[in-house]
Design a protein around this motif. Sequence first.
Motif, PDB file in Angstrom:
ATOM      1  N   MET B  79      31.907  36.548 -27.614  1.00  0.00           N
ATOM      2  CA  MET B  79      31.128  35.843 -27.710  1.00  0.00           C
ATOM      3  C   MET B  79      30.223  34.882 -26.804  1.00  0.00           C
ATOM      4  O   MET B  79      29.353  34.701 -27.205  1.00  0.00           O
ATOM      5  CB  MET B  79      31.972  34.755 -28.390  1.00  0.00           C
ATOM      6  CG  MET B  79      32.167  35.379 -29.801  1.00  0.00           C
ATOM      7  SD  MET B  79      31.183  36.053 -31.035  1.00  0.00           S
ATOM      8  CE  MET B  79      30.444  34.310 -31.758  1.00  0.00           C
ATOM      9  N   SER B  80      30.589  35.523 -25.059  1.00  0.00           N
ATOM     10  CA  SER B  80      29.788  34.542 -24.531  1.00  0.00           C
ATOM     11  C   SER B  80      28.579  35.549 -24.677  1.00  0.00           C
ATOM     12  O   SER B  80      27.234  35.002 -23.117  1.00  0.00           O
ATOM     13  CB  SER B  80      30.328  33.856 -23.428  1.00  0.00           C
ATOM     14  OG  SER B  80      30.845  35.061 -22.155  1.00  0.00           O
ATOM     15  N   PRO B  82      25.121  36.968 -25.266  1.00  0.00           N
ATOM     16  CA  PRO B  82      24.003  36.482 -26.243  1.00  0.00           C
ATOM     17  C   PRO B  82      24.303  38.012 -27.177  1.00  0.00           C
ATOM     18  O   PRO B  82      23.610  37.520 -28.459  1.00  0.00           O
ATOM     19  CB  PRO B  82      23.717  36.126 -25.873  1.00  0.00           C
ATOM     20  CG  PRO B  82      22.939  36.293 -24.430  1.00  0.00           C
ATOM     21  CD  PRO B  82      24.270  36.539 -23.726  1.00  0.00           C
ATOM     22  N   VAL B  85      26.327  36.821 -31.195  1.00  0.00           N
ATOM     23  CA  VAL B  85      25.698  35.972 -31.743  1.00  0.00           C
ATOM     24  C   VAL B  85      25.256  36.253 -32.793  1.00  0.00           C
ATOM     25  O   VAL B  85      25.571  36.117 -34.475  1.00  0.00           O
ATOM     26  CB  VAL B  85      25.197  34.887 -31.496  1.00  0.00           C
ATOM     27  CG1 VAL B  85      25.508  33.995 -32.101  1.00  0.00           C
ATOM     28  CG2 VAL B  85      26.824  34.161 -30.327  1.00  0.00           C
ATOM     29  N   SER B  89      26.749  36.564 -36.849  1.00  0.00           N
ATOM     30  CA  SER B  89      25.833  35.645 -38.873  1.00  0.00           C
ATOM     31  C   SER B  89      25.550  36.360 -39.355  1.00  0.00           C
ATOM     32  O   SER B  89      25.796  35.709 -40.262  1.00  0.00           O
ATOM     33  CB  SER B  89      24.592  34.983 -37.664  1.00  0.00           C
ATOM     34  OG  SER B  89      25.270  34.268 -36.452  1.00  0.00           O
ATOM     35  N   LEU B 104      37.223  35.432 -37.471  1.00  0.00           N
ATOM     36  CA  LEU B 104      35.793  35.934 -36.111  1.00  0.00           C
ATOM     37  C   LEU B 104      37.997  35.426 -34.525  1.00  0.00           C
ATOM     38  O   LEU B 104      37.681  34.479 -34.575  1.00  0.00           O
ATOM     39  CB  LEU B 104      35.070  34.814 -35.888  1.00  0.00           C
ATOM     40  CG  LEU B 104      34.282  35.228 -34.660  1.00  0.00           C
ATOM     41  CD1 LEU B 104      33.992  36.832 -34.549  1.00  0.00           C
ATOM     42  CD2 LEU B 104      33.276  34.467 -34.235  1.00  0.00           C
ATOM     43  N   ASN B 106      37.804  36.558 -30.339  1.00  0.00           N
ATOM     44  CA  ASN B 106      36.667  36.564 -29.018  1.00  0.00           C
ATOM     45  C   ASN B 106      38.055  37.151 -28.000  1.00  0.00           C
ATOM     46  O   ASN B 106      38.069  36.954 -28.078  1.00  0.00           O
ATOM     47  CB  ASN B 106      36.088  35.514 -28.897  1.00  0.00           C
ATOM     48  CG  ASN B 106      35.744  35.974 -27.949  1.00  0.00           C
ATOM     49  OD1 ASN B 106      35.141  36.824 -27.297  1.00  0.00           O
ATOM     50  ND2 ASN B 106      35.192  34.675 -26.892  1.00  0.00           N
ATOM     51  N   GLN B 108      36.770  37.900 -24.984  1.00  0.00           N
ATOM     52  CA  GLN B 108      36.343  38.121 -24.134  1.00  0.00           C
ATOM     53  C   GLN B 108      36.412  39.439 -22.793  1.00  0.00           C
ATOM     54  O   GLN B 108      36.987  38.473 -21.651  1.00  0.00           O
ATOM     55  CB  GLN B 108      37.668  36.578 -23.431  1.00  0.00           C
ATOM     56  CG  GLN B 108      37.238  35.938 -24.354  1.00  0.00           C
ATOM     57  CD  GLN B 108      37.549  34.446 -23.933  1.00  0.00           C
ATOM     58  OE1 GLN B 108      37.749  33.665 -23.202  1.00  0.00           O
ATOM     59  NE2 GLN B 108      38.754  33.983 -24.705  1.00  0.00           N
ATOM     60  N   LEU B 113      43.927  40.686 -25.017  1.00  0.00           N
ATOM     61  CA  LEU B 113      43.404  40.139 -25.774  1.00  0.00           C
ATOM     62  C   LEU B 113      42.284  40.812 -27.573  1.00  0.00           C
ATOM     63  O   LEU B 113      43.519  40.570 -27.855  1.00  0.00           O
ATOM     64  CB  LEU B 113      42.693  38.966 -25.405  1.00  0.00           C
ATOM     65  CG  LEU B 113      42.324  37.863 -24.269  1.00  0.00           C
ATOM     66  CD1 LEU B 113      41.286  36.535 -24.268  1.00  0.00           C
ATOM     67  CD2 LEU B 113      43.824  36.853 -25.103  1.00  0.00           C
ATOM     68  N   LYS B 236      26.861  37.493 -16.603  1.00  0.00           N
ATOM     69  CA  LYS B 236      26.562  36.887 -16.158  1.00  0.00           C
ATOM     70  C   LYS B 236      26.178  37.607 -14.926  1.00  0.00           C
ATOM     71  O   LYS B 236      25.174  37.576 -13.593  1.00  0.00           O
ATOM     72  CB  LYS B 236      27.456  35.841 -15.227  1.00  0.00           C
ATOM     73  CG  LYS B 236      26.896  34.823 -14.224  1.00  0.00           C
ATOM     74  CD  LYS B 236      25.095  33.663 -14.645  1.00  0.00           C
ATOM     75  CE  LYS B 236      23.963  33.995 -13.907  1.00  0.00           C
ATOM     76  NZ  LYS B 236      24.659  33.054 -12.969  1.00  0.00           N
ATOM     77  N   PHE B 239      23.190  39.460 -14.531  1.00  0.00           N
ATOM     78  CA  PHE B 239      21.973  38.655 -13.980  1.00  0.00           C
ATOM     79  C   PHE B 239      21.592  38.885 -13.093  1.00  0.00           C
ATOM     80  O   PHE B 239      21.196  39.728 -11.915  1.00  0.00           O
ATOM     81  CB  PHE B 239      22.393  37.036 -14.293  1.00  0.00           C
ATOM     82  CG  PHE B 239      20.879  36.510 -13.453  1.00  0.00           C
ATOM     83  CD1 PHE B 239      19.617  37.211 -13.944  1.00  0.00           C
ATOM     84  CD2 PHE B 239      20.960  35.967 -12.581  1.00  0.00           C
ATOM     85  CE1 PHE B 239      18.569  35.389 -13.618  1.00  0.00           C
ATOM     86  CE2 PHE B 239      20.534  35.294 -11.509  1.00  0.00           C
ATOM     87  CZ  PHE B 239      18.920  34.994 -12.733  1.00  0.00           C
ATOM     88  N   LEU B 265      19.099  40.811 -19.292  1.00  0.00           N
ATOM     89  CA  LEU B 265      20.322  39.630 -18.842  1.00  0.00           C
ATOM     90  C   LEU B 265      19.846  40.234 -16.833  1.00  0.00           C
ATOM     91  O   LEU B 265      19.448  39.542 -15.904  1.00  0.00           O
ATOM     92  CB  LEU B 265      21.528  39.278 -18.423  1.00  0.00           C
ATOM     93  CG  LEU B 265      21.245  38.166 -20.036  1.00  0.00           C
ATOM     94  CD1 LEU B 265      22.925  38.284 -20.594  1.00  0.00           C
ATOM     95  CD2 LEU B 265      21.072  36.810 -19.438  1.00  0.00           C
ATOM     96  N   LEU B 294      18.416  35.321 -26.803  1.00  0.00           N
ATOM     97  CA  LEU B 294      17.572  34.237 -27.044  1.00  0.00           C
ATOM     98  C   LEU B 294      16.791  33.572 -25.506  1.00  0.00           C
ATOM     99  O   LEU B 294      15.952  33.571 -25.089  1.00  0.00           O
ATOM    100  CB  LEU B 294      19.002  33.176 -26.468  1.00  0.00           C
ATOM    101  CG  LEU B 294      18.037  31.789 -27.038  1.00  0.00           C
ATOM    102  CD1 LEU B 294      17.446  31.678 -28.273  1.00  0.00           C
ATOM    103  CD2 LEU B 294      19.469  30.430 -26.957  1.00  0.00           C
ATOM    104  N   PRO B 295      17.920  33.525 -24.015  1.00  0.00           N
ATOM    105  CA  PRO B 295      17.673  33.577 -22.886  1.00  0.00           C
ATOM    106  C   PRO B 295      15.862  34.766 -22.666  1.00  0.00           C
ATOM    107  O   PRO B 295      14.594  34.179 -21.934  1.00  0.00           O
ATOM    108  CB  PRO B 295      18.495  33.827 -21.892  1.00  0.00           C
ATOM    109  CG  PRO B 295      19.389  33.779 -22.566  1.00  0.00           C
ATOM    110  CD  PRO B 295      19.423  34.762 -24.103  1.00  0.00           C
TER     111      PRO B 295
END
Lengths: 359, 359
Positions: B79-80, B82, B85, B89, B104, B106, B108, B113, B236, B239, B265, B294-295
């Motif tokens: 979920m982290s 983007p 998300v 929705s 829901l 996650n 990860q 998990l 991350k 990036f 990213l 979004l970013p």
Amino acid sequence: MGQRESGHVTLSDIARACHLSVSTVSIVLSEAPLSRHVAESTRKRIQATARRLGYHPDAYARSLRRRRTQTIGVLAYDMSDPFCVPVVSGIDEGLQPAQYFSLLVNAQMQRRLFDKYFRMILERRAEGVIVIASWVFEETDLLADIEKNHVPIVIVGRDLTQRRITSVLVDNRAGGALVMRHLDSLGHRHIAVIRGPDEMFDSAPRWEGIRQAAADAGIRFDSRLVFQLPNLSDSKSSFEGGRQFAKEMLASGAEFTAVLAFDDLTALGVVRGLTEAGLRIPKDCSVVGFDDVLPADVATPGITTIRQPLREMGMLATELMLQALQQSQANETQEAGLYVVQPELVVRTSSAAPGGGGE
Amino acid sequence: MGQRESGHVTLSDIARACHLSVSTVSIVLSEAPLSRHVAESTRKRIQATARRLGYHPDAYARSLRRRRTQTIGVLAYDMSDPFCVPVVSGIDEGLQPAQYFSLLVNAQMQRRLFDKYFRMILERRAEGVIVIASWVFEETDLLADIEKNHVPIVIVGRDLTQRRITSVLVDNRAGGALVMRHLDSLGHRHIAVIRGPDEMFDSAPRWEGIRQAAADAGIRFDSRLVFQLPNLSDSKSSFEGGRQFAKEMLASGAEFTAVLAFDDLTALGVVRGLTEAGLRIPKDCSVVGFDDVLPADVATPGITTIRQPLREMGMLATELMLQALQQSQANETQEAGLYVVQPELVVRTSSAAPGGGGE
DNA sequence: ATAATCTATTCAAACGTTTGAAATCAAGTT
DNA sequence: AACTTGATTTCAAACGTTTGAATAGATTAT
């Protein structure tokens, strides 16, 4: 074969296949204390059959009987706000070792959904509810039902202790002061400010911290350079707000060397607006935000901001919830505590001393 | 008073308070067909009492009896990211009118998990499961259990039709071609490329589309300018990968006027890396991404990218799931369909004609 | 007068588990 | 021969709900 109408394999399917009673099978598969007394060979046989048929215990039947659902409802006001995601991760992480599961719902900033999901959480017998800040929350009459049904609540992101609800939030006042002092220490004296919408509870204390720190530093705000975001802004509209206000700042003719924005997306909007007008960030103007969401980190320049320890806040909320559950099991009285965590200044490249790059 | 040990108000509490049987109360509160025959006055009395006591039906008892849980499990890989998300929705939105709820979870990006939550979804008797793409998915033996228990699956983000699983995904090939043609049409001939990690299923077709479009345009890639992200990258790290590769591009000495990055990213990382080396985007170099998260939208310059209609994909997945549920109720055979949606080019300011601002 | 119909309500079984109490059987003890 | 012990397994009730069938009483049709 071996399956009932519902399509799911049940204990009695296994019992039949093993020529044993449902009780024995249950005892073995749920690893009840009694299973010590079940013959090794029987145990093996049951387990093998369960695996072979693909048995998974029915959580509905089990919870009904045990009167425990191992569920914590998590009501997020808007999952598309990057603020929510780390909090939710923190909650999940805290829940993990306690063998609880989160029942996550996304109210999408809509009053109607909020009520609907709240009801759903209640019906699904969550043992507790963690709410991630929402203004809608205050108004709902479902709050009374929650109390009637003895479900503990913890809220993240605002102070509702006066409503006897345990609250976890960041010290917005301190955060506001931190970021203001940062600009002061860089030497900025002419600072534009974009305040948060009235409706958001973070707005007032953050502004209070900013004002106080500014006063301490002997800085006065030019009233032409103080803006306020409108209410009901979704995360995208705060970006647009920042961009718009950036243009207005320039149009006002007032001098400024830095912009202090209510949150990161607003700050990113300001960067956009100023850049479009030909300014360089941070050479011509510094821009700072608040929250430390992902886009603030991966944009160039990176936005100097105040980090809320969101993940930690989620974990703390969970911890408090688990405590509350233990207390309510022990019939102890509950106190609604207030937990204020400290934010942290994250310096990136969107802020620098005024009027110069290399200086 | 009026409440049992569990702390929740039950039908029998209301029955007792009204001097009626549990059946009557149930019939009224669940608005069963029989409630037509219940006297108006009785009905009113029951409803009022239910409201007064804060009654909410127990979903566990109800589902157990009705053998319907009205639940669709949604298993998101992270979920982290983007990416997830908007899909979630869209799923929620599709579920809404059908009176279903999403459960829901996650994963990860953790195999452990993933299995744990998959099991949980099965135990909670989700009537169907929507998986948001994950490589882990293929390996799990829980997949067999899902089939044994007759739970339909839909996957978003990759093609698993050969495993007889209905799949919804974007046309990565077309997307790769779109973005490549965009650079070509701007006049770029020397293009650096950052490919996705092997482990991601999007990587190959996207690269395929890029290569094909490049070939059609008569563009050849300089092998010094083709990079590949390492596996197991979280959002991350892509990036950081982009940033790193940007430096390597410059160090290689090869000439280039544009960078085509695997995702947004990564593109943002490239922007960072190039900017740090003193280049201006898009004046000195264009940078394009993929996904439209979004970013990419709120950064300055905004990143030119390929939009995946994520929300729509979520809604489509839901629609297919609801269809599958109807079919399985009617005992019809299910076919695993492949649904490929078309991506869209979103031109922002990170791309421009080579070697010039205004041109 | 009897049967049929309608209204308003209740009975009782079932969903799939768990669990305290009971049952069964073999072996060992008095 | 009766009694305890211990190991293994089963009984039966319960969790809170839903629902087909049953009931009781009133009204209407034959």
